[in-house]
Design a protein around this motif. Structure first.
Motif, PDB file in Angstrom:
ATOM      1  N   GLY A  71       6.485  70.689  55.428  1.00 64.24           N
ATOM      2  CA  GLY A  71       5.833  70.526  56.371  1.00 64.24           C
ATOM      3  C   GLY A  71       4.251  70.771  56.063  1.00 64.24           C
ATOM      4  O   GLY A  71       3.631  70.205  55.143  1.00 64.24           O
ATOM      5  N   GLU A  72       3.507  71.224  56.994  1.00 63.57           N
ATOM      6  CA  GLU A  72       1.964  71.696  57.000  1.00 63.57           C
ATOM      7  C   GLU A  72       1.821  72.743  56.159  1.00 63.57           C
ATOM      8  O   GLU A  72       0.906  73.443  55.967  1.00 63.57           O
ATOM      9  CB  GLU A  72       1.415  71.839  58.284  1.00 63.57           C
ATOM     10  CG  GLU A  72       1.317  70.402  59.144  1.00 63.57           C
ATOM     11  CD  GLU A  72       0.635  70.463  60.303  1.00 63.57           C
ATOM     12  OE1 GLU A  72       0.305  71.565  60.832  1.00 63.57           O
ATOM     13  OE2 GLU A  72      -0.146  69.410  60.743  1.00 63.57           O
ATOM     14  N   LEU A  73       2.983  73.228  55.588  1.00 70.04           N
ATOM     15  CA  LEU A  73       2.762  74.601  54.696  1.00 70.04           C
ATOM     16  C   LEU A  73       2.812  74.485  53.124  1.00 70.04           C
ATOM     17  O   LEU A  73       2.842  75.302  52.506  1.00 70.04           O
ATOM     18  CB  LEU A  73       3.691  75.604  55.284  1.00 70.04           C
ATOM     19  CG  LEU A  73       3.873  76.032  56.745  1.00 70.04           C
ATOM     20  CD1 LEU A  73       4.742  77.167  56.701  1.00 70.04           C
ATOM     21  CD2 LEU A  73       2.387  76.592  57.018  1.00 70.04           C
ATOM     22  N   GLY A  74       2.495  73.133  52.759  1.00 71.95           N
ATOM     23  CA  GLY A  74       2.675  72.939  51.307  1.00 71.95           C
ATOM     24  C   GLY A  74       1.795  71.690  51.006  1.00 71.95           C
ATOM     25  O   GLY A  74       1.991  70.536  51.601  1.00 71.95           O
ATOM     26  N   THR A  75       0.726  71.946  50.026  1.00 75.02           N
ATOM     27  CA  THR A  75       0.298  70.666  49.588  1.00 75.02           C
ATOM     28  C   THR A  75       0.642  70.379  48.036  1.00 75.02           C
ATOM     29  O   THR A  75       0.288  71.312  47.272  1.00 75.02           O
ATOM     30  CB  THR A  75      -1.379  71.202  49.430  1.00 75.02           C
ATOM     31  OG1 THR A  75      -1.748  71.358  51.019  1.00 75.02           O
ATOM     32  CG2 THR A  75      -2.287  69.902  49.010  1.00 75.02           C
TER      33      THR A  75
ATOM     34  N   ALA B 137       3.745  72.792  44.735  1.00 79.30           N
ATOM     35  CA  ALA B 137       2.856  72.838  45.967  1.00 79.30           C
ATOM     36  C   ALA B 137       2.279  74.146  46.020  1.00 79.30           C
ATOM     37  O   ALA B 137       2.539  75.112  45.487  1.00 79.30           O
ATOM     38  CB  ALA B 137       3.944  72.777  47.047  1.00 79.30           C
ATOM     39  N   HIS B 138       0.777  74.017  46.291  1.00 81.59           N
ATOM     40  CA  HIS B 138      -0.013  75.228  46.796  1.00 81.59           C
ATOM     41  C   HIS B 138       0.533  75.352  48.280  1.00 81.59           C
ATOM     42  O   HIS B 138       0.497  74.494  49.005  1.00 81.59           O
ATOM     43  CB  HIS B 138      -1.400  74.873  46.944  1.00 81.59           C
ATOM     44  CG  HIS B 138      -1.788  74.532  45.481  1.00 81.59           C
ATOM     45  ND1 HIS B 138      -1.598  75.438  44.378  1.00 81.59           N
ATOM     46  CD2 HIS B 138      -2.712  73.462  45.131  1.00 81.59           C
ATOM     47  CE1 HIS B 138      -2.262  74.833  43.186  1.00 81.59           C
ATOM     48  NE2 HIS B 138      -2.869  73.731  43.660  1.00 81.59           N
ATOM     49  N   MET B 139       0.890  76.828  48.578  1.00 82.68           N
ATOM     50  CA  MET B 139       1.749  77.045  49.910  1.00 82.68           C
ATOM     51  C   MET B 139       0.670  77.616  50.867  1.00 82.68           C
ATOM     52  O   MET B 139      -0.398  78.276  50.408  1.00 82.68           O
ATOM     53  CB  MET B 139       2.657  78.006  49.468  1.00 82.68           C
ATOM     54  CG  MET B 139       3.536  77.350  48.595  1.00 82.68           C
ATOM     55  SD  MET B 139       4.608  75.920  49.057  1.00 82.68           S
ATOM     56  CE  MET B 139       5.677  76.656  50.446  1.00 82.68           C
ATOM     57  N   ARG B 140       0.985  77.581  52.160  1.00 85.32           N
ATOM     58  CA  ARG B 140       0.558  78.550  53.077  1.00 85.32           C
ATOM     59  C   ARG B 140       1.496  79.378  53.696  1.00 85.32           C
ATOM     60  O   ARG B 140       2.542  78.938  53.918  1.00 85.32           O
ATOM     61  CB  ARG B 140      -0.231  77.376  54.114  1.00 85.32           C
ATOM     62  CG  ARG B 140      -1.489  76.907  53.827  1.00 85.32           C
ATOM     63  CD  ARG B 140      -1.907  75.509  54.700  1.00 85.32           C
ATOM     64  NE  ARG B 140      -2.085  76.174  55.991  1.00 85.32           N
ATOM     65  CZ  ARG B 140      -3.544  76.702  56.209  1.00 85.32           C
ATOM     66  NH1 ARG B 140      -4.235  76.838  55.366  1.00 85.32           N
ATOM     67  NH2 ARG B 140      -3.935  77.003  57.529  1.00 85.32           N
ATOM     68  N   GLY B 141       1.168  80.524  54.526  1.00 89.91           N
ATOM     69  CA  GLY B 141       1.741  81.388  54.928  1.00 89.91           C
ATOM     70  C   GLY B 141       1.869  81.362  56.571  1.00 89.91           C
ATOM     71  O   GLY B 141       0.755  80.497  56.970  1.00 89.91           O
ATOM     72  N   LEU B 142       2.665  81.684  57.328  1.00 89.67           N
ATOM     73  CA  LEU B 142       2.686  81.573  58.730  1.00 89.67           C
ATOM     74  C   LEU B 142       2.667  83.222  59.155  1.00 89.67           C
ATOM     75  O   LEU B 142       3.527  84.124  58.873  1.00 89.67           O
ATOM     76  CB  LEU B 142       3.758  81.151  59.176  1.00 89.67           C
ATOM     77  CG  LEU B 142       3.758  79.694  59.561  1.00 89.67           C
ATOM     78  CD1 LEU B 142       5.074  78.811  59.710  1.00 89.67           C
ATOM     79  CD2 LEU B 142       2.674  79.301  60.336  1.00 89.67           C
ATOM     80  N   LEU B 143       1.750  83.823  60.020  1.00 87.61           N
ATOM     81  CA  LEU B 143       1.512  85.273  60.376  1.00 87.61           C
ATOM     82  C   LEU B 143       1.857  85.006  61.873  1.00 87.61           C
ATOM     83  O   LEU B 143       1.253  84.281  62.508  1.00 87.61           O
ATOM     84  CB  LEU B 143       0.201  85.746  60.070  1.00 87.61           C
ATOM     85  CG  LEU B 143       0.059  87.157  60.398  1.00 87.61           C
ATOM     86  CD1 LEU B 143       0.700  88.146  59.186  1.00 87.61           C
ATOM     87  CD2 LEU B 143      -1.551  87.437  60.602  1.00 87.61           C
TER      88      LEU B 143
END
Length: 552
Positions: free
Chosen positions: A339-343, A515-521
């Motif tokens: 979803g929006e957590l990986g580029t 993918a470069h990732m994003r986390g969810l806090l």
């Protein structure tokens, strides 16, 4: 936050250990599918994916829990209990998220957004000789036990972390097991001398948390003493950790008098605790449990990739490794599973790290060309039908099992025989770190690397060199290029490491970047906090405050 491959040894972390992983990305946009995207989505649908250390411990005691939630208490729920609170292990994310800049502090801190180094317990530093740096320490600082902080404590802490037999994580990950000579030349000055010139020594020192010179050098400590804004109040094993505000702190006092950490392994439980008002902050939420009301996305410093074991056929043939790279549709995986957590990624380090190569772009999937490479390798006698084991770790990141199935499907489409092995943390580490297991056949290991230090040297030393702790192979030329880049500074260093990364992709191809990732806090409406790329490795409680009109 080295992940990871804090690189990024997180031996019991939800990330790859950076030492024998660990490892700032923009929010992923909804990219065009690119060539092969439609075929992959159909394949995902067919697969049902669219819906879906030996040291003893000093001052050890079980202790009693101090305080409970409520009043002026900040409540944090972690994804796991820290394995230790020993400061020299704080480059483990699960330790650092509690200890770093809360209980203990370094001499120098790195701004996670700009990458700039800033004074903390040191007020300044300078290189006085090719191999020697001099640092001035901050006066008027005391430890939580009332002991005065001096340069002697700083020198002791560096020596304890780097030169002792404690086998500290920071030694291998940050200093590559190279010792230093460190001496306090006065109450407010120390010198650090390295065996060879080290242009990024101040950055390395930012990973060393300062403790009193009376701290044990024979055993790791359970309840550390530092100079930070909070002191350990209690650690009830398996239940909670509490921190109490340090009323003698030299800096600005934090907003909360107490912090209490608990841990819950299920992300849905952590999310529910935010929603129900049982926690103020929760780490590592799953996208399916996150809402705009209970969470915030942030660049978590991680890159997912497949590490291909180039010692074993058919992965010892670069044509097969290149075929795997061309078989993977990163766009579809990122859109469908992350979803929006990986580029989609083209390299192990994200933007913002020294050495990031802005000229590289994610490989466009080309199954036809990939099949041709596999066919050519087979014609030359390469056993391309040999079973490749794709090893992933349970809980490594959200939807990891579905990601492994997508990778298996894509690799099979170009003529490769792949099976999946989902492993627990201990088993995954056996495949990840040297000495690597023998007689297991060709391995494609799903890794998650985080370069928390902000310099590609930490990635290269762990993942790229022929004998790196987390590399299966390399080449003399790549080793030479890494050594040359490591000796440089400034723009020359940036350029040289960018070339190292490009050379790895072209001539070695040990990694298939995903993918470069994003986390969810998880973040309750009752608190104000802006996460950054270091949040997954060090959650600074002094940066958290009650939301306006909602004081605790």
């Amino acid at each position: 936050m080295l992940s990871s491959v804090r690189p990024s040894a997180q031996l019991s972390d939800p990330h790859d250990p950076p030492h024998p992983s660990r490892l700032p990305q923009p929010l992923a946009r909804r990219p065009d599918r690119g060539r092969g995207g439609t075929a992959l989505v159909a394949g995902l649908a067919a697969a049902g994916l669219l819906f879906t250390s030996a040291c003893t411990v000093a001052n050890s005691d079980t202790g009693g829990e101090v305080g409970a939630a409520g009043g002026n208490t900040l409540r944090i729920v972690l994804d796991q209990e820290p394995p230790t609170l020993e400061p020299c292990e704080s480059s483990l994310a699960s330790t650092g998220v509690v200890v770093r800049s809360n209980v203990t502090e370094p001499l120098i801190e790195r701004d996670p957004t700009s990458g700039e180094l800033r004074p903390l317990l040191a007020t300044g530093w300078r290189q006085t000789a090719p191999t020697t740096w001099s640092l001035d320490t901050r006066p008027g600082v005391t430890f939580q036990n009332g002991q005065k902080f001096t340069a002697k404590d700083a020198a002791f802490s560096i020596d304890r972390a780097v030169n002792s037999d404690l086998a500290c994580n920071v030694d291998g990950y940050v200093f590559d097991d190279d010792g230093v000579d460190v001496r306090a030349t006065s109450a407010t000055r120390l010198t650090v001398t390295t065996a060879k010139p080290d242009p990024i020594l101040p950055l390395r020192l930012s990973f060393i948390e300062i403790v009193p010179h009376t701290t044990s050098t024979e055993a790791k400590v359970r309840k550390p003493i530092g100079t930070g804004p909070y002191a350990i109040g209690g650690w009830q094993t398996g239940v909670s950790i509490t921190l109490d505000r340090n009323d003698t702190y030299w800096g600005e006092a934090p907003a909360y008098a107490r912090a209490r950490y608990v841990w819950r392994s299920e992300p849905s439980v952590r999310a529910a605790m935010i929603t129900k008002g049982e926690a103020d902050i929760a780490t590592a939420l799953d996208p399916k449990d996150a809402t705009e009301e209970n969470s915030v996305a942030y660049p978590n410093n991680e890159t997912t990739a497949l590490r291909l074991d180039g010692r074993e056929a058919p992965l010892d043939d670069i044509r097969v490794r290149k075929a795997i790279d061309m078989a993977i549709d990163r766009q579809a995986i990122s859109r469908t599973l992350f979803g929006e957590l990986g580029t989609p990624a083209a390299q192990l380090v994200p933007r913002g790290v020294v050495g990031f190569n802005s000229d590289l772009t994610p490989t466009v999937p080309d199954p036809g060309a990939a099949r041709a490479l596999v066919k050519a390798a087979k014609a030359d006698g390469v056993p391309v039908d040999r079973k490749i084991t794709l090893v992933a770790r349970n809980g490594q990141f959200p939807r990891v099992a579905e990601t492994a199935e997508a990778l298996q499907y894509q690799m099979a489409q170009v003529g490769l025989n792949v099976k999946i092995l989902m492993a627990d943390t201990a088993a995954h580490l056996q495949y990840q770190l040297r000495p690597l297991p023998e007689n297991v056949g060709p391995i494609a290991l799903l890794i998650m690397h985080g370069n928390q230090a902000g310099d590609a040297a930490f990635t290269a030393s762990q993942y790229l060199l022929s004998e790196s702790p987390q590399s299966t192979f390399g080449t003399p030329e790549l080793d030479r290029r890494v050594a040359a880049a490591t000796a440089l500074s400034g723009d020359k260093r940036q350029k040289a490491f960018a070339e190292v990364i490009a050379y790895q992709n072209k001539a070695v191809a040990q990694y298939v970047h995903l993918a470069h990732m994003r986390g969810l806090l998880g973040l309750a409406s009752s608190v104000r906090y802006k996460p950054n790329s270091a949040t997954g490795d060090e959650l600074r409680l002094a940066e958290v405050a009650p939301a306006e009109g909602k004081g605790r």
